[in-house]
Design a protein around this motif. Structure first.
Motif, PDB file in Angstrom:
ATOM      1  N   ALA A  66      59.619 -60.573   4.193  1.00 28.56           N
ATOM      2  CA  ALA A  66      60.123 -61.134   5.453  1.00 28.56           C
ATOM      3  C   ALA A  66      59.903 -60.153   6.603  1.00 28.56           C
ATOM      4  CB  ALA A  66      61.608 -61.478   5.321  1.00 28.56           C
ATOM      5  N   ILE A  67      60.111 -58.851   6.346  1.00 31.28           N
ATOM      6  CA  ILE A  67      59.890 -57.839   7.378  1.00 31.28           C
ATOM      7  C   ILE A  67      58.415 -57.792   7.768  1.00 31.28           C
ATOM      8  CG2 ILE A  67      59.842 -55.359   7.857  1.00 31.28           C
ATOM      9  CD1 ILE A  67      62.375 -55.019   6.395  1.00 31.28           C
ATOM     10  N   MET A  68      57.527 -57.833   6.793  1.00 31.70           N
ATOM     11  CA  MET A  68      56.095 -57.771   7.073  1.00 31.70           C
ATOM     12  C   MET A  68      55.656 -58.947   7.940  1.00 31.70           C
ATOM     13  SD  MET A  68      54.598 -56.468   3.396  1.00 31.70           S
ATOM     14  CE  MET A  68      52.933 -56.273   4.029  1.00 31.70           C
ATOM     15  N   SER A  69      56.215 -60.108   7.656  1.00 28.37           N
ATOM     16  CA  SER A  69      55.914 -61.287   8.469  1.00 28.37           C
ATOM     17  C   SER A  69      56.523 -61.165   9.856  1.00 28.37           C
ATOM     18  CB  SER A  69      56.461 -62.542   7.771  1.00 28.37           C
ATOM     19  OG  SER A  69      56.319 -63.683   8.580  1.00 28.37           O
ATOM     20  N   ALA A  70      57.749 -60.607   9.917  1.00 24.76           N
ATOM     21  CA  ALA A  70      58.445 -60.466  11.196  1.00 24.76           C
ATOM     22  C   ALA A  70      57.734 -59.493  12.133  1.00 24.76           C
ATOM     23  CB  ALA A  70      59.882 -60.002  10.958  1.00 24.76           C
ATOM     24  N   ILE A  71      57.140 -58.459  11.567  1.00 20.97           N
ATOM     25  CA  ILE A  71      56.409 -57.481  12.393  1.00 20.97           C
ATOM     26  C   ILE A  71      55.297 -58.167  13.171  1.00 20.97           C
ATOM     27  CG2 ILE A  71      54.873 -55.465  12.308  1.00 20.97           C
ATOM     28  CD1 ILE A  71      56.511 -54.472   9.904  1.00 20.97           C
ATOM     29  N   ASP A  72      54.592 -59.083  12.522  1.00 18.29           N
ATOM     30  CA  ASP A  72      53.493 -59.791  13.177  1.00 18.29           C
ATOM     31  C   ASP A  72      53.985 -60.755  14.249  1.00 18.29           C
ATOM     32  OD1 ASP A  72      51.397 -58.616  11.688  1.00 18.29           O
ATOM     33  OD2 ASP A  72      51.814 -59.944  10.005  1.00 18.29           O
ATOM     34  N   LYS A  73      55.178 -61.323  14.036  1.00 14.92           N
ATOM     35  CA  LYS A  73      55.688 -62.338  14.963  1.00 14.92           C
ATOM     36  C   LYS A  73      56.593 -61.772  16.049  1.00 14.92           C
ATOM     37  CE  LYS A  73      55.492 -65.893  11.375  1.00 14.92           C
ATOM     38  NZ  LYS A  73      56.269 -66.858  10.565  1.00 14.92           N
ATOM     39  N   TYR A  74      57.002 -60.536  15.902  1.00 17.74           N
ATOM     40  CA  TYR A  74      57.937 -59.930  16.857  1.00 17.74           C
ATOM     41  C   TYR A  74      57.309 -59.775  18.233  1.00 17.74           C
ATOM     42  CZ  TYR A  74      61.079 -56.437  18.926  1.00 17.74           C
ATOM     43  OH  TYR A  74      61.932 -55.754  19.752  1.00 17.74           O
ATOM     44  N   ASP A  75      58.046 -60.200  19.257  1.00 17.74           N
ATOM     45  CA  ASP A  75      57.583 -60.108  20.635  1.00 17.74           C
ATOM     46  C   ASP A  75      58.433 -59.067  21.375  1.00 17.74           C
ATOM     47  OD1 ASP A  75      56.714 -60.396  23.220  1.00 17.74           O
ATOM     48  OD2 ASP A  75      56.995 -62.559  23.319  1.00 17.74           O
ATOM     49  N   MET A  76      57.846 -57.934  21.660  1.00 18.87           N
ATOM     50  CA  MET A  76      58.574 -56.844  22.303  1.00 18.87           C
ATOM     51  C   MET A  76      58.985 -57.188  23.732  1.00 18.87           C
ATOM     52  SD  MET A  76      56.438 -53.524  20.911  1.00 18.87           S
ATOM     53  CE  MET A  76      57.709 -52.380  21.474  1.00 18.87           C
ATOM     54  N   GLU A  77      58.304 -58.152  24.331  1.00 20.62           N
ATOM     55  CA  GLU A  77      58.581 -58.513  25.716  1.00 20.62           C
ATOM     56  C   GLU A  77      59.888 -59.293  25.871  1.00 20.62           C
ATOM     57  OE1 GLU A  77      56.715 -57.394  28.158  1.00 20.62           O
ATOM     58  OE2 GLU A  77      55.425 -56.399  26.685  1.00 20.62           O
ATOM     59  N   LYS A  78      60.416 -59.816  24.769  1.00 19.88           N
ATOM     60  CA  LYS A  78      61.622 -60.636  24.851  1.00 19.88           C
ATOM     61  C   LYS A  78      62.902 -59.804  24.880  1.00 19.88           C
ATOM     62  CE  LYS A  78      59.769 -64.894  22.909  1.00 19.88           C
ATOM     63  NZ  LYS A  78      59.925 -65.952  21.883  1.00 19.88           N
ATOM     64  N   ASN A  79      62.776 -58.491  24.839  1.00 21.54           N
ATOM     65  CA  ASN A  79      63.910 -57.584  24.985  1.00 21.54           C
ATOM     66  C   ASN A  79      64.984 -57.814  23.920  1.00 21.54           C
ATOM     67  OD1 ASN A  79      65.121 -55.396  26.295  1.00 21.54           O
ATOM     68  ND2 ASN A  79      66.385 -56.724  27.579  1.00 21.54           N
ATOM     69  N   VAL A  80      64.546 -58.110  22.695  1.00 21.45           N
ATOM     70  CA  VAL A  80      65.446 -58.258  21.558  1.00 21.45           C
ATOM     71  C   VAL A  80      65.173 -57.103  20.595  1.00 21.45           C
ATOM     72  CG1 VAL A  80      66.110 -59.691  19.591  1.00 21.45           C
ATOM     73  CG2 VAL A  80      65.483 -60.760  21.762  1.00 21.45           C
ATOM     74  N   LYS A  81      66.210 -56.402  20.186  1.00 21.12           N
ATOM     75  CA  LYS A  81      66.023 -55.277  19.283  1.00 21.12           C
ATOM     76  C   LYS A  81      65.379 -55.748  17.980  1.00 21.12           C
ATOM     77  CE  LYS A  81      69.769 -52.242  20.835  1.00 21.12           C
ATOM     78  NZ  LYS A  81      71.001 -51.527  20.422  1.00 21.12           N
ATOM     79  N   PHE A  82      64.447 -54.962  17.474  1.00 25.36           N
ATOM     80  CA  PHE A  82      63.751 -55.340  16.251  1.00 25.36           C
ATOM     81  C   PHE A  82      64.729 -55.426  15.088  1.00 25.36           C
ATOM     82  CE2 PHE A  82      61.035 -54.309  12.503  1.00 25.36           C
ATOM     83  CZ  PHE A  82      60.225 -55.439  12.569  1.00 25.36           C
ATOM     84  N   GLU A  83      65.725 -54.522  15.059  1.00 23.47           N
ATOM     85  CA  GLU A  83      66.725 -54.554  13.993  1.00 23.47           C
ATOM     86  C   GLU A  83      67.464 -55.887  13.975  1.00 23.47           C
ATOM     87  OE1 GLU A  83      66.224 -52.171  16.092  1.00 23.47           O
ATOM     88  OE2 GLU A  83      66.303 -50.197  15.122  1.00 23.47           O
ATOM     89  N   THR A  84      67.836 -56.375  15.172  1.00 24.41           N
ATOM     90  CA  THR A  84      68.523 -57.662  15.284  1.00 24.41           C
ATOM     91  C   THR A  84      67.615 -58.797  14.844  1.00 24.41           C
ATOM     92  OG1 THR A  84      69.839 -56.838  17.146  1.00 24.41           O
ATOM     93  CG2 THR A  84      69.720 -59.220  16.863  1.00 24.41           C
ATOM     94  N   TYR A  85      66.357 -58.719  15.261  1.00 24.87           N
ATOM     95  CA  TYR A  85      65.382 -59.756  14.950  1.00 24.87           C
ATOM     96  C   TYR A  85      65.163 -59.888  13.441  1.00 24.87           C
ATOM     97  CZ  TYR A  85      60.880 -62.218  14.930  1.00 24.87           C
ATOM     98  OH  TYR A  85      59.860 -63.110  14.694  1.00 24.87           O
ATOM     99  N   ILE A  86      64.921 -58.765  12.774  1.00 21.71           N
ATOM    100  CA  ILE A  86      64.634 -58.843  11.339  1.00 21.71           C
ATOM    101  C   ILE A  86      65.899 -59.107  10.531  1.00 21.71           C
ATOM    102  CG2 ILE A  86      62.551 -57.442  11.422  1.00 21.71           C
ATOM    103  CD1 ILE A  86      64.142 -55.075  10.413  1.00 21.71           C
ATOM    104  N   SER A  87      67.052 -58.677  11.028  1.00 26.08           N
ATOM    105  CA  SER A  87      68.296 -58.973  10.325  1.00 26.08           C
ATOM    106  C   SER A  87      68.489 -60.484  10.218  1.00 26.08           C
ATOM    107  CB  SER A  87      69.499 -58.356  11.058  1.00 26.08           C
ATOM    108  OG  SER A  87      69.474 -56.946  10.979  1.00 26.08           O
ATOM    109  N   LYS A  88      68.244 -61.184  11.309  1.00 17.53           N
ATOM    110  CA  LYS A  88      68.378 -62.638  11.301  1.00 17.53           C
ATOM    111  C   LYS A  88      67.329 -63.281  10.402  1.00 17.53           C
ATOM    112  CE  LYS A  88      70.529 -62.994  15.851  1.00 17.53           C
ATOM    113  NZ  LYS A  88      70.432 -63.533  17.234  1.00 17.53           N
ATOM    114  N   ARG A  89      66.120 -62.704  10.383  1.00 14.24           N
ATOM    115  CA  ARG A  89      65.061 -63.245   9.529  1.00 14.24           C
ATOM    116  C   ARG A  89      65.415 -63.076   8.048  1.00 14.24           C
ATOM    117  NH1 ARG A  89      60.314 -65.534  12.005  1.00 14.24           N
ATOM    118  NH2 ARG A  89      59.183 -64.761  10.205  1.00 14.24           N
ATOM    119  N   ILE A  90      65.948 -61.911   7.694  1.00 12.51           N
ATOM    120  CA  ILE A  90      66.300 -61.646   6.303  1.00 12.51           C
ATOM    121  C   ILE A  90      67.467 -62.533   5.868  1.00 12.51           C
ATOM    122  CG2 ILE A  90      67.151 -59.908   4.674  1.00 12.51           C
ATOM    123  CD1 ILE A  90      65.737 -57.803   6.508  1.00 12.51           C
ATOM    124  N   LYS A  91      68.485 -62.624   6.725  1.00 13.73           N
ATOM    125  CA  LYS A  91      69.618 -63.491   6.400  1.00 13.73           C
ATOM    126  C   LYS A  91      69.162 -64.943   6.292  1.00 13.73           C
ATOM    127  CE  LYS A  91      73.111 -60.541   8.594  1.00 13.73           C
ATOM    128  NZ  LYS A  91      74.049 -60.407   9.732  1.00 13.73           N
TER     129      LYS A  91
END
Length: 269
Positions: A66-91
């Motif tokens: 899930a993290i590997m997939s999230a890295i590709d989809k993560y948008d740094m411009e949206k000002n969302v912390k990566f930790e928060t983003y992947i936490s929601k993806r994993i949950k």
């Protein structure tokens, strides 16, 4: 070797930016390694959800994917912390697995109903909300049994609410959305806004303490123990408030789904 050493000296943000620029597999692997701890933490936190059908190690492996997939989809411009983003993806990944399984034993559901009925009976008899001790003595169960039931009940209600929200999205998109990327469709944005507004309306109808627990748990991301400290009540009491609040929201959203489904059918006819 030099490249790997250089990567280890970079911050997480710098690595994410570097990966976006280069697509380097080495950089991606370094990012994944830095967030393994988060996968393990969430896997342990949510173990009651999946232990009946999966092992911790299997969930951790799925979390890494899930993290590997999230890295590709993560948008740094949206000002969302990566930790928060992947936490929601994993949950979300764990919730998706649980949704496909009947993970809550009937005995747990019955115990949860027994506790709810006991609380209602004691409240009517005593004139105030009964303590955990009063409930356990009334039901002749241990404090540990009470805690276990309330914890699993809360998780069940969270998953149930998630399923109701997913159903609302599927019902709406299945009828209205044209082909193409869903996230790019204006109907998708309108649906998301509508669901947010409906959920906000449901929250506004909760009791004050239920609204506060929902806010502290989902927005401030405090755990049950921290919320108990803030409210100066017991942790089981927080779990009970949380369970009641989510159950009410689930019923509210189910009613919304039913109304939307009737509207959609009428529109087709």
């Amino acid at each position: 070797m030099y490249m790997q050493s250089e990567n280890r000296e970079k911050t997480n943000e710098e690595l994410l930016q570097l990966y976006k620029e280069t697509g380097s597999l080495q950089v991606k692997q370094e990012i994944v390694m830095r967030y393994i701890y988060l996968v393990k933490s969430i896997a342990l936190q949510m173990r009651d959800v999946y232990l009946s059908f999966s092992q911790v190690d299997d969930i951790i492996n799925e979390g890494v994917i899930a993290i590997m997939s999230a890295i590709d989809k993560y948008d740094m411009e949206k000002n969302v912390k990566f930790e928060t983003y992947i936490s929601k993806r994993i949950k979300g990944m764990i919730i998706d697995l649980a949704r496909k399984q009947d993970w809550v034993p009937r005995s747990t559901r019955k115990s949860s109903r027994d506790i709810e009925e006991a609380v209602t009976t004691l409240y009517n008899k005593l004139g105030y909300h009964p303590s955990v001790q009063e409930v356990t003595e009334y039901l002749h169960i241990t404090f540990e049994k009470y805690q276990e039931t309330m914890r699993k009940s809360s998780l069940f209600n969270v998953l149930s609410l998630d399923m109701v929200l997913a159903e609302a999205q599927e019902n709406e998109m299945g009828i209205k959305l044209p082909r193409g990327e869903v996230k790019d469709q204006p109907e998708s944005q309108l649906l998301k806004k509508e669901l947010t507004e409906v959920l906000a309306e449901g929250i506004s109808q909760l009791k004050e303490n239920e609204q506060l627990v929902i806010s502290l748990y989902y927005i401030d991301e405090l755990n049950m123990r921290q919320i108990a400290s803030v409210l100066q009540v017991s942790e089981p009491r927080v779990s009970q408030i949380h369970s009641n609040a989510v159950r009410k929201l689930r019923k509210f959203m189910e009613k919304f789904n039913e109304e939307k489904e009737i509207g959609n059918v009428s529109g087709i006819l």
